[in-house]
Design a protein around this motif. Structure first.
Motif, PDB file in Angstrom:
ATOM      1  N   LYS A 195       0.835  -1.207   0.000  1.00  0.00           N
ATOM      2  CA  LYS A 195       0.000   0.000   0.000  1.00  0.00           C
ATOM      3  C   LYS A 195       0.870   1.258   0.000  1.00  0.00           C
ATOM      4  CE  LYS A 195      -3.915   0.782   1.201  1.00  0.00           C
ATOM      5  NZ  LYS A 195      -5.101   1.313   0.459  1.00  0.00           N
ATOM      6  N   LEU A 196       1.905   1.256   0.830  1.00  0.00           N
ATOM      7  CA  LEU A 196       2.797   2.406   0.902  1.00  0.00           C
ATOM      8  C   LEU A 196       3.504   2.628  -0.427  1.00  0.00           C
ATOM      9  CD1 LEU A 196       4.122   4.600   2.706  1.00  0.00           C
ATOM     10  CD2 LEU A 196       5.867   2.887   3.291  1.00  0.00           C
ATOM     11  N   MET A 197       3.949   1.548  -1.054  1.00  0.00           N
ATOM     12  CA  MET A 197       4.723   1.665  -2.289  1.00  0.00           C
ATOM     13  C   MET A 197       3.867   2.055  -3.489  1.00  0.00           C
ATOM     14  SD  MET A 197       7.799   1.377  -1.364  1.00  0.00           S
ATOM     15  CE  MET A 197       8.536   1.387  -3.002  1.00  0.00           C
ATOM     16  N   GLN A 198       2.529   2.060  -3.328  1.00  0.00           N
ATOM     17  CA  GLN A 198       1.683   2.629  -4.376  1.00  0.00           C
ATOM     18  C   GLN A 198       2.002   4.111  -4.581  1.00  0.00           C
ATOM     19  OE1 GLN A 198      -2.269   1.173  -2.666  1.00  0.00           O
ATOM     20  NE2 GLN A 198      -2.751   1.275  -4.828  1.00  0.00           N
ATOM     21  N   ARG A 199       2.426   4.765  -3.522  1.00  0.00           N
ATOM     22  CA  ARG A 199       2.598   6.226  -3.548  1.00  0.00           C
ATOM     23  C   ARG A 199       4.017   6.661  -3.868  1.00  0.00           C
ATOM     24  NH1 ARG A 199       1.181   6.933   2.331  1.00  0.00           N
ATOM     25  NH2 ARG A 199       1.949   9.064   1.978  1.00  0.00           N
ATOM     26  N   PHE A 200       4.976   5.742  -3.807  1.00  0.00           N
ATOM     27  CA  PHE A 200       6.381   6.133  -3.980  1.00  0.00           C
ATOM     28  C   PHE A 200       7.107   5.092  -4.815  1.00  0.00           C
ATOM     29  CE2 PHE A 200       4.864   7.641   0.133  1.00  0.00           C
ATOM     30  CZ  PHE A 200       5.096   9.006   0.034  1.00  0.00           C
ATOM     31  N   ASN A 201       8.105   5.526  -5.560  1.00  0.00           N
ATOM     32  CA  ASN A 201       8.905   4.570  -6.331  1.00  0.00           C
ATOM     33  C   ASN A 201      10.351   4.539  -5.860  1.00  0.00           C
ATOM     34  OD1 ASN A 201       9.903   6.965  -7.351  1.00  0.00           O
ATOM     35  ND2 ASN A 201       9.175   6.627  -9.447  1.00  0.00           N
ATOM     36  N   SER A 202      10.563   4.964  -4.610  1.00  0.00           N
ATOM     37  CA  SER A 202      11.889   4.799  -4.006  1.00  0.00           C
ATOM     38  C   SER A 202      11.706   4.497  -2.524  1.00  0.00           C
ATOM     39  CB  SER A 202      12.753   6.054  -4.195  1.00  0.00           C
ATOM     40  OG  SER A 202      12.401   7.056  -3.267  1.00  0.00           O
ATOM     41  N   PHE A 203      12.600   3.680  -2.002  1.00  0.00           N
ATOM     42  CA  PHE A 203      12.498   3.292  -0.596  1.00  0.00           C
ATOM     43  C   PHE A 203      12.741   4.461   0.364  1.00  0.00           C
ATOM     44  CE2 PHE A 203      13.650  -1.053  -2.333  1.00  0.00           C
ATOM     45  CZ  PHE A 203      12.348  -1.538  -2.233  1.00  0.00           C
ATOM     46  N   PRO A 204      13.712   5.351   0.101  1.00  0.00           N
ATOM     47  CA  PRO A 204      13.914   6.470   1.043  1.00  0.00           C
ATOM     48  C   PRO A 204      12.662   7.339   1.192  1.00  0.00           C
ATOM     49  CG  PRO A 204      15.828   6.228  -0.375  1.00  0.00           C
ATOM     50  CD  PRO A 204      14.783   5.310  -0.922  1.00  0.00           C
TER      51      PRO A 204
END
Length: 286
Positions: A195-204
């Motif tokens: 769910k979190l990675m839906q919003r971002f394409n980098s881990f930091p």
């Protein structure tokens, strides 16, 4: 056409109309199904009362009013920003109001339904079949298409999928090591991290927004790819039967260390119908 050249397969001799519910936000779909029964129902010994529910809210209202159905057809997409067909399946499985249930959806060239399809058959035992909205019979007349559809409804009413069984590979496999869909969500952090990675394409960026450890998120991402890759390969191998396309995940050029984040992010975004459905959140929080 001679009587027996295409008129074969299941039929009924039931004077009581089947109660068929169509959960679909496009009401012309209801009209098509009514037309199919008018065309082929009498010949096959089955009449139907067809009703429509364009949303999960209206479906739940029907159930609360005491309505019960013999067969329910559920579309995956029920309008932008609204709960998907999984929430409809959740309501129908709660008390059996929908009888036997089938997924009735557009699959061609639409890979956004991939996780929805697996969940529909793994989580909800009353889901017996996957049938496309387009009844494709090469060179067939309208009468033949109608008959094919009505025979499918008869099979679903009897509790089994019509041939070909498009959902065979979506059901839970006999051996757990083949359950690559289940393996995607074996850890408590899997669902919230996707769910979190839906919003971002980098881990930091994702770690900062979620107030989580970047190192732990990066380690999770590297490990979850070892589960995501086999799932996508398996789904691709099954795509001819299911008609669910599996498109390759293409990432932009960048550092190798950021590739896992891009792959996970693009996959999670492509499956937003699944990750954003409240029924899915309830499933993982149960």
């Amino acid at each position: 056409t001679p009587e027996n050249t295409h008129r074969n397969g299941p039929r009924m001799n039931n004077p009581t109309p089947l109660r068929v519910l169509v959960v679909d936000d496009i009401n012309t779909v209801w009209d098509v199904i009514i037309g199919y029964f008018r065309e082929a129902g009498e010949h096959l010994g089955v009449m139907a009362e067809v009703r429509g529910a364009p949303s999960v809210e209206e479906l739940e209202a029907l159930i609360d009013e005491g309505e019960r159905f013999d067969v329910t057809l559920v579309d995956f997409g029920l309008g932008a920003g609204r709960p998907s067909g999984l929430s409809a399946l959740e309501a129908l499985n709660r008390d059996g109001a929908g009888g036997h249930v089938a997924i009735h959806a557009d699959m061609e060239n639409n890979d956004s339904r991939l996780l929805l399809a697996y969940a529909a058959f793994r989580w909800f035992p009353k889901t017996v079949a996957l049938i496309p909205k387009t009844v494709s019979v090469e060179g067939a007349t309208y009468e033949e298409r109608a008959e094919k559809f009505v025979r499918s409804i008869i099979a679903i009413h009897e509790g089994h999928a019509p041939e070909p069984d498009r959902a065979a590979s979506l059901r839970k496999p006999f051996h757990d090591f083949d359950d690559h869909f289940g393996k995607l969500f074996t850890k408590s952090e899997d669902f919230p991290n996707f769910k979190l990675m839906q919003r971002f394409n980098s881990f930091p960026e994702a770690a900062k927004a979620g107030n989580w450890s970047e190192g732990k998120l990066r380690n999770w991402g590297t490990e979850v790819l070892t589960r995501l890759d086999p799932f996508l390969r398996q789904a691709s191998e099954n795509s001819t039967a299911t008609e669910l396309p599996v498109k390759p995940i293409i990432v932009v050029e960048g550092s190798k260390t950021n590739r896992p984040a891009q792959v996970i992010s693009r996959f999670a975004r492509s499956q937003s119908l699944f990750f954003d459905d409240p029924a899915v959140e309830r499933h993982f929080n149960a």
